[in-house]
Each structure stands twice: as C-alpha cells, then as structure tokens.
Motif scaffolding. Structure first.
Motif, mmCIF file in Angstrom:
data_model
loop_
_atom_site.group_PDB
_atom_site.id
_atom_site.type_symbol
_atom_site.label_atom_id
_atom_site.label_comp_id
_atom_site.label_asym_id
_atom_site.label_seq_id
_atom_site.Cartn_x
_atom_site.Cartn_y
_atom_site.Cartn_z
ATOM 1 N N LEU A 170 -3.161 -16.478 -2.449
ATOM 2 C CA LEU A 170 -2.435 -16.775 -1.227
ATOM 3 C C LEU A 170 -1.558 -15.614 -0.780
ATOM 4 C CD1 LEU A 170 -1.341 -20.357 -2.299
ATOM 5 C CD2 LEU A 170 -3.273 -19.757 -0.841
ATOM 6 N N ILE A 171 -1.659 -14.479 -1.462
ATOM 7 C CA ILE A 171 -0.849 -13.320 -1.112
ATOM 8 C C ILE A 171 -1.704 -12.352 -0.302
ATOM 9 C CG2 ILE A 171 0.455 -11.361 -2.004
ATOM 10 C CD1 ILE A 171 1.078 -13.010 -4.455
ATOM 11 N N SER A 172 -1.202 -11.915 0.820
ATOM 12 C CA SER A 172 -1.944 -10.955 1.636
ATOM 13 C C SER A 172 -1.167 -9.655 1.755
ATOM 14 C CB SER A 172 -2.209 -11.530 3.028
ATOM 15 O OG SER A 172 -1.007 -11.664 3.758
ATOM 16 N N GLY A 173 -1.893 -8.557 1.925
ATOM 17 C CA GLY A 173 -1.259 -7.255 2.097
ATOM 18 C C GLY A 173 -0.740 -6.635 0.821
ATOM 19 N N ARG A 193 14.349 -13.681 -1.504
ATOM 20 C CA ARG A 193 13.408 -14.732 -1.126
ATOM 21 C C ARG A 193 11.996 -14.228 -1.374
ATOM 22 N NH1 ARG A 193 10.991 -16.684 3.810
ATOM 23 N NH2 ARG A 193 11.919 -14.944 4.963
ATOM 24 N N SER A 194 11.200 -15.025 -2.051
ATOM 25 C CA SER A 194 9.838 -14.608 -2.383
ATOM 26 C C SER A 194 9.019 -14.355 -1.122
ATOM 27 C CB SER A 194 9.166 -15.686 -3.238
ATOM 28 O OG SER A 194 7.878 -15.269 -3.646
ATOM 29 N N CYS A 195 8.130 -13.383 -1.191
ATOM 30 C CA CYS A 195 7.298 -13.002 -0.043
ATOM 31 C C CYS A 195 5.833 -13.125 -0.423
ATOM 32 C CB CYS A 195 7.621 -11.567 0.366
ATOM 33 S SG CYS A 195 6.581 -10.903 1.670
ATOM 34 N N ARG A 196 5.032 -13.712 0.448
ATOM 35 C CA ARG A 196 3.595 -13.834 0.199
ATOM 36 C C ARG A 196 2.740 -13.096 1.227
ATOM 37 N NH1 ARG A 196 5.859 -18.535 -1.616
ATOM 38 N NH2 ARG A 196 5.164 -19.280 -3.659
ATOM 39 N N THR A 197 3.367 -12.635 2.294
ATOM 40 C CA THR A 197 2.642 -11.884 3.317
ATOM 41 C C THR A 197 3.313 -10.530 3.490
ATOM 42 O OG1 THR A 197 2.136 -13.955 4.478
ATOM 43 C CG2 THR A 197 1.737 -11.910 5.667
ATOM 44 N N PHE A 198 2.644 -9.481 2.983
ATOM 45 C CA PHE A 198 3.203 -8.136 3.017
ATOM 46 C C PHE A 198 2.557 -7.303 4.118
ATOM 47 C CE2 PHE A 198 4.044 -9.668 -1.210
ATOM 48 C CZ PHE A 198 5.268 -9.118 -1.556
ATOM 49 N N SER A 199 3.346 -6.382 4.659
ATOM 50 C CA SER A 199 2.784 -5.399 5.579
ATOM 51 C C SER A 199 2.102 -4.320 4.732
ATOM 52 C CB SER A 199 3.885 -4.774 6.436
ATOM 53 O OG SER A 199 4.650 -3.861 5.673
ATOM 54 N N ARG A 200 1.313 -3.464 5.367
ATOM 55 C CA ARG A 200 0.647 -2.387 4.636
ATOM 56 C C ARG A 200 1.482 -1.104 4.625
ATOM 57 N NH1 ARG A 200 -2.655 -4.021 1.144
ATOM 58 N NH2 ARG A 200 -3.562 -1.926 1.119
ATOM 59 N N LYS A 201 2.719 -1.228 5.041
ATOM 60 C CA LYS A 201 3.611 -0.073 5.121
ATOM 61 C C LYS A 201 3.852 0.546 3.745
ATOM 62 C CE LYS A 201 8.429 1.008 6.353
ATOM 63 N NZ LYS A 201 9.715 0.435 6.859
ATOM 64 N N SER A 202 3.877 1.865 3.692
ATOM 65 C CA SER A 202 4.199 2.567 2.456
ATOM 66 C C SER A 202 5.665 2.360 2.102
ATOM 67 C CB SER A 202 3.914 4.063 2.600
ATOM 68 O OG SER A 202 2.544 4.310 2.784
ATOM 69 N N GLU A 250 0.373 1.938 -7.044
ATOM 70 C CA GLU A 250 -0.265 1.591 -5.780
ATOM 71 C C GLU A 250 -1.743 1.379 -6.040
ATOM 72 O OE1 GLU A 250 -1.134 3.376 -1.267
ATOM 73 O OE2 GLU A 250 -0.037 4.566 -2.749
ATOM 74 N N ILE A 251 -2.269 0.265 -5.557
ATOM 75 C CA ILE A 251 -3.694 -0.027 -5.685
ATOM 76 C C ILE A 251 -4.259 -0.126 -4.279
ATOM 77 C CG2 ILE A 251 -5.413 -1.651 -6.531
ATOM 78 C CD1 ILE A 251 -3.542 -2.398 -8.751
ATOM 79 N N PRO A 252 -5.181 0.766 -3.914
ATOM 80 C CA PRO A 252 -5.727 0.761 -2.555
ATOM 81 C C PRO A 252 -6.326 -0.588 -2.183
ATOM 82 C CG PRO A 252 -6.398 2.725 -3.750
ATOM 83 C CD PRO A 252 -5.764 1.801 -4.754
ATOM 84 N N GLU A 253 -6.276 -0.869 -0.910
ATOM 85 C CA GLU A 253 -6.809 -2.142 -0.421
ATOM 86 C C GLU A 253 -8.259 -2.337 -0.810
ATOM 87 O OE1 GLU A 253 -6.805 -4.723 3.724
ATOM 88 O OE2 GLU A 253 -6.464 -2.565 3.761
ATOM 89 N N LYS A 254 -9.010 -1.253 -0.880
ATOM 90 C CA LYS A 254 -10.429 -1.365 -1.205
ATOM 91 C C LYS A 254 -10.669 -1.868 -2.627
ATOM 92 C CE LYS A 254 -10.856 3.486 -2.634
ATOM 93 N NZ LYS A 254 -11.531 4.770 -2.358
ATOM 94 N N ALA A 255 -9.598 -1.831 -3.455
ATOM 95 C CA ALA A 255 -9.750 -2.333 -4.819
ATOM 96 C C ALA A 255 -9.984 -3.834 -4.830
ATOM 97 C CB ALA A 255 -8.516 -1.993 -5.654
ATOM 98 N N GLY A 256 -9.626 -4.504 -3.754
ATOM 99 C CA GLY A 256 -9.920 -5.926 -3.623
ATOM 100 C C GLY A 256 -9.207 -6.811 -4.618
ATOM 101 N N VAL A 257 -7.954 -6.519 -4.908
ATOM 102 C CA VAL A 257 -7.210 -7.331 -5.867
ATOM 103 C C VAL A 257 -7.040 -8.751 -5.347
ATOM 104 C CG1 VAL A 257 -5.003 -7.626 -7.057
ATOM 105 C CG2 VAL A 257 -5.982 -5.348 -6.783
ATOM 106 N N ARG A 258 -7.402 -9.713 -6.170
ATOM 107 C CA ARG A 258 -7.231 -11.123 -5.829
ATOM 108 C C ARG A 258 -6.519 -11.810 -6.980
ATOM 109 N NH1 ARG A 258 -10.460 -12.459 -1.500
ATOM 110 N NH2 ARG A 258 -12.089 -10.958 -0.997
ATOM 111 N N PHE A 259 -5.919 -12.927 -6.676
ATOM 112 C CA PHE A 259 -5.176 -13.645 -7.700
ATOM 113 C C PHE A 259 -5.810 -15.008 -7.926
ATOM 114 C CE2 PHE A 259 -2.099 -10.926 -5.441
ATOM 115 C CZ PHE A 259 -1.851 -10.051 -6.476
#
Length: 281
Positions: free
Chosen positions: A71-74, A17-26, A57-66
């Motif tokens: 609509l994807i977080s984490g 099932r597709s996921c759009r809200t991810f945790s920040r877990k490694s 892995e792209i750090p959160e500070k990279a600010g990747v947006r789509f």
C-alpha cells in the motif's frame, strides 16, 4: 547512543505522522548526509548485539513491493538495518531504528515502518549471514496529495486513537492502574509510550512501575495472533521503549535497560515480561 537531537524528542514524537504516499523527490543533500551519518553510528543493540544501519536508494525500476503491505507508493529511499540474533533482538533493533525515524522527522523527512516485506527486494544490501532484518523504514517526502486508499486505511485501523492510561500503565501489579498524577516526573515518558505507533495500532505494551522506585517493567500483550507470530508486537515494544528512554533523558532522568523479571506473579497467559528500565538513583 550517538544521535543528538536539536529538538525535544517529545515534540518529534507528537509531530510525526506515518506516510504511505511518497513523492519521487530526491532527499535534500544535508538531510540525506546527516541521516546517513547517524545511521552508520548505530552499531550495538541493547544486549550487545552487532547492529548496522544505512540509508540507501533503490531505483524505481527495482520494483520493490511489500507483501501484505503493498500500500506504499513512491518508495525510493530506505533505512535498512541488520542485527545479530539474541533473545530480544527485535526489540533491540526497533529501539535503535526508532531513533533514526525521529531523526528523519527532525530533518523534515517523512517515514513509514514496514514489517511485512520480501527479503529478496533488498538482497543486494545484506544482511550478513546469521543476522536478521526484522523491519525496514521508507523515508522521503510526502506526496502533495494523499491517496483515498491511505485515508481509508488510517480510518479502518483508527491510527490516531490510543488506549487510555488505565489500560496501559500500572503500579505494582498488572491489575492496579497508574494515574498520570502518581507517575509524577515519569508522566511525560509514559505518555510518549502511549503515543507510539504500532502494527495495526494494536499497542501491545503494558508497563508496571515498582512502588517507590524509578523502575519500570515492560510487558507485551499478544493482541493479534498473526502479528505476534511474525514478531511485530516485539518491534512495537521496542519502539515504545525508545520513546520512553528518549523522553526520560529529555527530562534529565537517565536509566538502563536490563532483563530483570520481577518476582513471579500471576499474569494472564497472553501477557509476557520483556524488559526492565532502572532509573538512576
């Protein structure tokens, strides 16, 4: 293909099932290592295209947006790929990438296909000059709580609904539906095609079985003009092809993908031939 599955691909297809809200877990070490190894093993497309995939892995500070898909977080981990151009490179790319998506599922990871993105967000990861990156996949673990926005999106596109067999599968001609009974041993692979994810749940693939032969012609219907213009329907078709191929092999019915259009026949202007799968005699 060099990816081995411990579970039946049909079970993975049904369970993903597709996921759009991810945790920040490694990623768990074994899962990350296994997925990275399989990604590195995919080096050639269906038409011999040069292909490459990697888990990054792209750090959160990279600010990747789509773009058009913000609509994807984490999002933190990505499967990135590239492929040399050919007349069918998008389907070939998606065919390979869907193998990795299902492998991620087997490893307990969640994923989301992304066809709208800014290439600049991944400029430090290629692709090589002349290669294309038609899509990326976000991978990780589902957040404990799903956002309301995600539930609304799933509802709006009716993500869990699929077209009936009579709209997707045919025998001989595109105006003669193929029943599950008539499909026989190929009923499961075709059902896995029907369950494939697609952009906006448009399900653009149409499949015609040659009478008396384990030969299937894959067509693509232009359901949405914008998706078609961006090549997303081609990606969708490649995903469906991967489902068909994997479950045919699961049923011990291997085959080969070729470009072999059937004898010209009258078809609607919004439908075009894409691929043929020829089963082993």
């Amino acid at each position: 293909m060099n990816i081995d599955f411990a579970q039946p691909p049909s079970a993975l297809i049904r369970g993903r099932r597709s996921c759009r809200t991810f945790s920040r877990k490694s990623l768990e070490e074994n899962a990350g290592r296994s997925l990275a190894r399989d990604a590195a093993s995919l080096r050639q497309g269906l038409l011999g295209e040069r292909a490459s995939f990697s888990l990054v892995e792209i750090p959160e500070k990279a600010g990747v947006r789509f773009s058009s898909y913000g609509l994807i977080s984490g999002a933190r981990f990505f499967i990135l790929g590239a492929i040399s151009r050919s007349e069918r490179f998008r389907e070939s790319y998606a065919f390979l990438l869907e193998h990795l998506v299902l492998k991620a599922c087997e490893l307990g990871l969640d994923t989301c296909w992304v066809g709208f993105f800014r290439p600049a967000d991944f400029k430090n990861f290629g692709p090589l000059a002349g290669d294309e990156r038609p899509a990326v996949v976000v991978v990780g673990y589902r957040a404990a709580r799903e956002r309301l926005r995600d539930r609304l999106i799933i509802t709006s596109i009716r993500a869990s609904r699929r077209r009936p067999w009579r709209d997707l599968f045919f025998k001989g001609e595109l105006d003669t539906p193929l029943s599950e009974l008539e499909a026989g041993a190929y009923a499961l692979p075709l059902e896995m095609v029907r369950l494939a994810p697609s952009s906006g749940n448009t399900q653009p693939w149409r499949v015609v079985k040659e009478p008396g032969s384990p030969t299937f012609h894959f067509y693509m219907k232009k359901v949405r003009k914008g998706y078609s213009a961006r090549g997303l329907h081609e990606l969708d078709t490649g995903i469906a092809m991967a489902h068909f191929d994997l479950t045919c092999r699961e049923a011990n019915k291997p085959g080969t993908w070729v470009l072999s259009p059937p004898t010209p026949r009258h078809i609607a202007s919004d439908i075009e031939y894409r691929w043929t799968w020829k089963g082993s005699a």
